[in-house]
Design a protein around this motif. Sequence first.
Motif, mmCIF file in Angstrom:
data_model
loop_
_atom_site.group_PDB
_atom_site.id
_atom_site.type_symbol
_atom_site.label_atom_id
_atom_site.label_comp_id
_atom_site.label_asym_id
_atom_site.label_seq_id
_atom_site.Cartn_x
_atom_site.Cartn_y
_atom_site.Cartn_z
ATOM 1 N N ILE A 1 67.167 21.615 42.697
ATOM 2 C CA ILE A 1 66.469 20.411 43.157
ATOM 3 C C ILE A 1 65.800 20.739 44.479
ATOM 4 O O ILE A 1 66.455 21.057 45.466
ATOM 5 C CB ILE A 1 67.437 19.219 43.265
ATOM 6 C CG1 ILE A 1 68.048 18.941 41.884
ATOM 7 C CG2 ILE A 1 66.712 17.993 43.819
ATOM 8 C CD1 ILE A 1 69.112 17.888 41.872
ATOM 9 N N ARG A 2 64.484 20.703 44.502
ATOM 10 C CA ARG A 2 63.697 21.193 45.637
ATOM 11 C C ARG A 2 63.382 20.131 46.684
ATOM 12 O O ARG A 2 63.415 20.400 47.866
ATOM 13 C CB ARG A 2 62.381 21.792 45.136
ATOM 14 C CG ARG A 2 62.549 22.938 44.220
ATOM 15 C CD ARG A 2 63.129 24.086 44.983
ATOM 16 N NE ARG A 2 63.128 25.278 44.145
ATOM 17 C CZ ARG A 2 64.027 26.226 44.238
ATOM 18 N NH1 ARG A 2 64.985 26.124 45.104
ATOM 19 N NH2 ARG A 2 63.972 27.264 43.458
ATOM 20 N N MET A 3 63.006 18.939 46.231
ATOM 21 C CA MET A 3 62.612 17.899 47.184
ATOM 22 C C MET A 3 62.714 16.530 46.553
ATOM 23 O O MET A 3 62.787 16.404 45.332
ATOM 24 C CB MET A 3 61.204 18.142 47.717
ATOM 25 C CG MET A 3 60.120 18.171 46.683
ATOM 26 S SD MET A 3 58.513 18.684 47.322
ATOM 27 C CE MET A 3 58.800 20.403 47.661
ATOM 28 N N ALA A 4 62.729 15.523 47.415
ATOM 29 C CA ALA A 4 62.724 14.126 46.976
ATOM 30 C C ALA A 4 61.423 13.494 47.441
ATOM 31 O O ALA A 4 60.985 13.728 48.570
ATOM 32 C CB ALA A 4 63.920 13.380 47.560
ATOM 33 N N CYS A 5 60.826 12.709 46.578
ATOM 34 C CA CYS A 5 59.539 12.085 46.879
ATOM 35 C C CYS A 5 59.701 10.571 46.914
ATOM 36 O O CYS A 5 60.398 9.999 46.073
ATOM 37 C CB CYS A 5 58.516 12.479 45.822
ATOM 38 S SG CYS A 5 58.294 14.278 45.694
ATOM 39 N N THR A 6 59.073 9.953 47.898
ATOM 40 C CA THR A 6 59.180 8.504 48.077
ATOM 41 C C THR A 6 57.792 7.881 48.202
ATOM 42 O O THR A 6 56.881 8.472 48.780
ATOM 43 C CB THR A 6 59.980 8.140 49.354
ATOM 44 O OG1 THR A 6 59.342 8.736 50.486
ATOM 45 C CG2 THR A 6 61.402 8.644 49.276
ATOM 46 N N THR A 7 57.671 6.696 47.654
ATOM 47 C CA THR A 7 56.494 5.853 47.862
ATOM 48 C C THR A 7 57.009 4.492 48.301
ATOM 49 O O THR A 7 57.886 3.917 47.648
ATOM 50 C CB THR A 7 55.650 5.709 46.581
ATOM 51 O OG1 THR A 7 55.254 7.014 46.140
ATOM 52 C CG2 THR A 7 54.409 4.860 46.841
ATOM 53 N N TRP A 8 56.478 4.001 49.414
ATOM 54 C CA TRP A 8 56.858 2.689 49.961
ATOM 55 C C TRP A 8 55.776 1.686 49.610
ATOM 56 O O TRP A 8 54.581 1.982 49.709
ATOM 57 C CB TRP A 8 56.968 2.770 51.478
ATOM 58 C CG TRP A 8 58.078 3.627 51.970
ATOM 59 C CD1 TRP A 8 58.055 4.981 52.173
ATOM 60 C CD2 TRP A 8 59.390 3.196 52.327
ATOM 61 N NE1 TRP A 8 59.271 5.407 52.632
ATOM 62 C CE2 TRP A 8 60.107 4.340 52.739
ATOM 63 C CE3 TRP A 8 60.022 1.960 52.334
ATOM 64 C CZ2 TRP A 8 61.419 4.276 53.164
ATOM 65 C CZ3 TRP A 8 61.336 1.897 52.757
ATOM 66 C CH2 TRP A 8 62.019 3.044 53.165
ATOM 67 N N THR B 1 59.579 -2.264 48.849
ATOM 68 C CA THR B 1 60.081 -1.599 47.654
ATOM 69 C C THR B 1 59.861 -0.115 47.876
ATOM 70 O O THR B 1 58.800 0.293 48.359
ATOM 71 C CB THR B 1 59.316 -2.051 46.397
ATOM 72 O OG1 THR B 1 59.509 -3.451 46.232
ATOM 73 C CG2 THR B 1 59.791 -1.315 45.164
ATOM 74 N N ILE B 2 60.857 0.691 47.565
ATOM 75 C CA ILE B 2 60.716 2.136 47.657
ATOM 76 C C ILE B 2 60.987 2.725 46.282
ATOM 77 O O ILE B 2 61.943 2.332 45.615
ATOM 78 C CB ILE B 2 61.645 2.745 48.740
ATOM 79 C CG1 ILE B 2 61.475 4.264 48.818
ATOM 80 C CG2 ILE B 2 63.077 2.355 48.525
ATOM 81 C CD1 ILE B 2 62.253 4.930 49.929
ATOM 82 N N GLU B 3 60.102 3.604 45.849
ATOM 83 C CA GLU B 3 60.297 4.330 44.602
ATOM 84 C C GLU B 3 60.574 5.788 44.939
ATOM 85 O O GLU B 3 59.944 6.344 45.841
ATOM 86 C CB GLU B 3 59.062 4.239 43.713
ATOM 87 C CG GLU B 3 58.812 2.854 43.195
ATOM 88 C CD GLU B 3 57.587 2.761 42.319
ATOM 89 O OE1 GLU B 3 57.492 1.759 41.591
ATOM 90 O OE2 GLU B 3 56.724 3.657 42.357
ATOM 91 N N MET B 4 61.517 6.382 44.218
ATOM 92 C CA MET B 4 61.899 7.760 44.494
ATOM 93 C C MET B 4 62.056 8.544 43.201
ATOM 94 O O MET B 4 62.449 7.988 42.176
ATOM 95 C CB MET B 4 63.242 7.804 45.235
ATOM 96 C CG MET B 4 63.211 7.179 46.604
ATOM 97 S SD MET B 4 64.840 7.137 47.341
ATOM 98 C CE MET B 4 65.435 5.602 46.654
ATOM 99 N N TYR B 5 61.750 9.824 43.283
ATOM 100 C CA TYR B 5 62.057 10.776 42.226
ATOM 101 C C TYR B 5 62.311 12.115 42.896
ATOM 102 O O TYR B 5 62.004 12.283 44.085
ATOM 103 C CB TYR B 5 60.931 10.866 41.181
ATOM 104 C CG TYR B 5 59.598 11.320 41.721
ATOM 105 C CD1 TYR B 5 59.268 12.680 41.776
ATOM 106 C CD2 TYR B 5 58.655 10.401 42.186
ATOM 107 C CE1 TYR B 5 58.040 13.096 42.273
ATOM 108 C CE2 TYR B 5 57.436 10.804 42.669
ATOM 109 C CZ TYR B 5 57.130 12.160 42.713
ATOM 110 O OH TYR B 5 55.921 12.572 43.214
ATOM 111 N N VAL B 6 62.890 13.047 42.161
ATOM 112 C CA VAL B 6 63.081 14.391 42.704
ATOM 113 C C VAL B 6 62.276 15.382 41.880
ATOM 114 O O VAL B 6 61.968 15.144 40.706
ATOM 115 C CB VAL B 6 64.574 14.819 42.761
ATOM 116 C CG1 VAL B 6 65.345 13.913 43.701
ATOM 117 C CG2 VAL B 6 65.205 14.883 41.395
#
Length: 135
Positions: free
Chosen positions: A68-75, A110-115
């Motif tokens: 797992i390299r990184m986590a990505c977020t959109t606010w 609202t925050i959306e996340m994926y890795v």
Amino acid sequence: MMILVFLIPLLASLLLEGCVTVPKGPLQPDEVRLTKAIIIETTTDATRKNYNAIIEYQHGEKIKPEDIRMACTTWYWDNRSEGPTCRRIMAIDDNKIEVNSSVGVVRTYTIEMYVIYLIDGKEKKSNLIRVVHSF
């Protein structure tokens, strides 16, 4: 009245935890599934709020935590958005990821996340997890 005593703390705790779209069916050997997220406000200054996100996940047998390299977020807030912004993982173990993030000073978001993870030398995205928070 007694019901409210139990209901109010339950509703308050739900505001900080994630809503998850978990794929149906068995976990695939090359899959990472996010299952839960908790957002913790760490610091605030005049223009930004900083957060730690604790993300629980499951992984198939071909995946190791170091894949797992990184986590990505959109606010999202007030008809605006910021991201996606991908950051390195702060801490990881076999079923939890910790990552930091920040956003302008807002009360409801609202925050959306994926890795992003590596499998067979290729980058792949996990499912999306969403947290809705309101003060």
